[in-house]
Design a protein around this motif. Structure first.
Motif, PDB file in Angstrom:
ATOM      1  N   UNK A   1       2.392   1.047  -4.205  1.00 47.66           N
ATOM      2  CA  UNK A   1       3.335   1.915  -3.505  1.00 47.66           C
ATOM      3  C   UNK A   1       3.173   1.874  -2.005  1.00 47.66           C
ATOM      4  N   UNK A   2       3.055   3.029  -1.393  1.00 46.39           N
ATOM      5  CA  UNK A   2       2.996   3.137   0.066  1.00 46.39           C
ATOM      6  C   UNK A   2       1.579   3.254   0.609  1.00 46.39           C
ATOM      7  N   UNK A   3       0.592   2.734  -0.117  1.00 47.06           N
ATOM      8  CA  UNK A   3      -0.757   2.667   0.447  1.00 47.06           C
ATOM      9  C   UNK A   3      -0.694   1.933   1.794  1.00 47.06           C
ATOM     10  N   UNK A   4      -1.441   2.374   2.800  1.00 52.97           N
ATOM     11  CA  UNK A   4      -1.403   1.695   4.103  1.00 52.97           C
ATOM     12  C   UNK A   4      -1.808   0.228   3.995  1.00 52.97           C
ATOM     13  N   UNK A   5      -1.036  -0.640   4.625  1.00 52.18           N
ATOM     14  CA  UNK A   5      -1.314  -2.072   4.666  1.00 52.18           C
ATOM     15  C   UNK A   5      -1.864  -2.423   6.047  1.00 52.18           C
TER      16      UNK A   5
ATOM     17  N   UNK B   1       3.709  -3.952  -2.376  1.00 48.31           N
ATOM     18  CA  UNK B   1       3.985  -2.600  -2.858  1.00 48.31           C
ATOM     19  C   UNK B   1       3.989  -2.548  -4.381  1.00 48.31           C
ATOM     20  N   UNK B   2       4.335  -3.686  -5.010  1.00 42.10           N
ATOM     21  CA  UNK B   2       4.442  -3.715  -6.462  1.00 42.10           C
ATOM     22  C   UNK B   2       3.165  -4.110  -7.177  1.00 42.10           C
ATOM     23  N   UNK B   3       2.069  -4.324  -6.422  1.00 38.41           N
ATOM     24  CA  UNK B   3       0.806  -4.623  -7.095  1.00 38.41           C
ATOM     25  C   UNK B   3       0.326  -3.402  -7.885  1.00 38.41           C
ATOM     26  N   UNK B   4      -0.432  -3.674  -8.928  1.00 32.64           N
ATOM     27  CA  UNK B   4      -1.034  -2.587  -9.706  1.00 32.64           C
ATOM     28  C   UNK B   4      -2.467  -2.368  -9.226  1.00 32.64           C
TER      29      UNK B   4
END
Length: 330
Positions: free
Chosen positions: A65-69, A260-263
């Motif tokens: 999701x929106x975890x900081x990159x 964003x779509x990684x699990x």
């Protein structure tokens, strides 16, 4: 973290709650057999194996999701790569920042030929600032030893550049990613690809390459170095995206969507954990998929903390098992 409790006499008695890291998180890329995006996966189907040990189910699975990159962009502007670099202007990357990255994401930008320069250092994902930094990188003469064009030919030190960038990223929070515009050719680095893989593992960095699908080199050269770069990307939990300059805006949007779509697979830290390299394999029961987990970096528990009588022990029944096949450098 400190707090206070009410005593029978009406005063307060301070107490301290000690909190320690005991959870492993593994970002995992999951695509279809033809590299297509899959619909949401049943989290109950994930299985993990450590060092070829027994498979176990993660205790928790969620989307990144929106975890900081924390993103580092590397532009290989050498003779070996410039003619195939799918980037002729700064606009696609600026558009990526405007349309796909979030305010909590941060970006560093590097360009490479004989030398390497950094035109942005961990700046917020602002499209205007990224466009200015990319323009500076593309127009720099410093990387070409004062020339206006590539001059280093087949002596570009790509792995040295990766080494520096990975070590810079490892000091920063967030989901650490390198977006590398390169075909993977290294000419004169004093560090090996195996060393780079170790740094990637230690730093918890994912590498995603971007290159043109048309190559001017023989199959023999392709086997030697371009394929090696693909292996490095996949072992870090990434892959290589083939694209043209015309298709680049769409490819960059897909790049962010892939992240964003990684699990995020979570499980308690294994009870038996030795320093060094360990392998991780992730599967989906009953599903054919392209699955690439990111590097596994786990802090070793401090013996002093374990002996502390105030430490609350974790439940050993929830600890995942390890196998006995420790990976060897290749």
């Amino acid at each position: 973290m400190a707090a206070a409790a009410q005593s029978p006499q009406g005063g307060t008695v301070p107490y301290t709650l000690h909190v320690y890291t005991d959870l492993v998180q593994v970002p995992t890329l999951v695509l279809g057999p033809s590299m297509q995006t899959l619909p949401p996966v049943d989290a109950q189907k994930f299985r993990v194996s450590l060092d070829s040990g027994p498979r176990f189910q993660p205790t928790h699975v969620r989307l990144e999701g929106d975890d900081p990159i924390t993103l580092a962009i590397l532009l290989d502007l050498s003779d070996n790569n410039a003619s195939k670099l799918p980037l002729t202007s700064s606009r696609p990357l600026a558009a990526m920042a405007l349309g796909a990255l979030r305010p909590q994401d941060h970006v560093s930008i590097y360009s490479l030929d004989c030398n390497m320069i950094r035109s942005a250092n961990n700046i917020p994902a602002d499209s205007n600032k990224i466009e200015d930094a990319i323009d500076q990188a593309l127009q720099s003469q410093v990387i070409h030893r004062g020339k206006s064009r590539a001059t280093c030919g087949n002596t570009v030190p790509l792995w040295n550049a990766f080494s520096f960038i990975i070590q810079q990223l490892a000091e920063k929070p967030g989901r650490r990613v390198i977006l590398a515009f390169t075909d993977g050719y290294d000419g004169r680095s004093n560090i090996s690809r195996n060393d780079i893989e170790s740094l990637i593992t230690d730093g918890g960095v994912t590498v995603i390459g971007v290159s043109n699908p048309i190559f001017a080199y023989s199959p023999e050269s392709f086997d030697d170095w371009e394929r090696a770069f693909s292996v490095l990307c996949q072992r870090s939990g990434g892959l290589i995206l083939r694209t043209t300059d015309k298709e680049l805006p769409q490819t960059l949007r897909r790049f962010v969507d892939l992240l964003r779509g990684r699990y995020i697979l979570e499980f308690p830290r294994p009870s038996i954990m030795t320093p060094g390299m360990h392998s991780i394999a992730v599967t989906l029961e009953g599903t054919r998929a392209f699955i690439r987990p990111s590097s596994l970096t786990v802090p070793i528990p401090d013996p002093a903390i374990l002996k502390d009588p105030t430490t609350i022990p974790s439940d050993p029944s929830r600890k995942p098992p390890f196998g006995k096949q420790t990976p060897q450098p290749k």
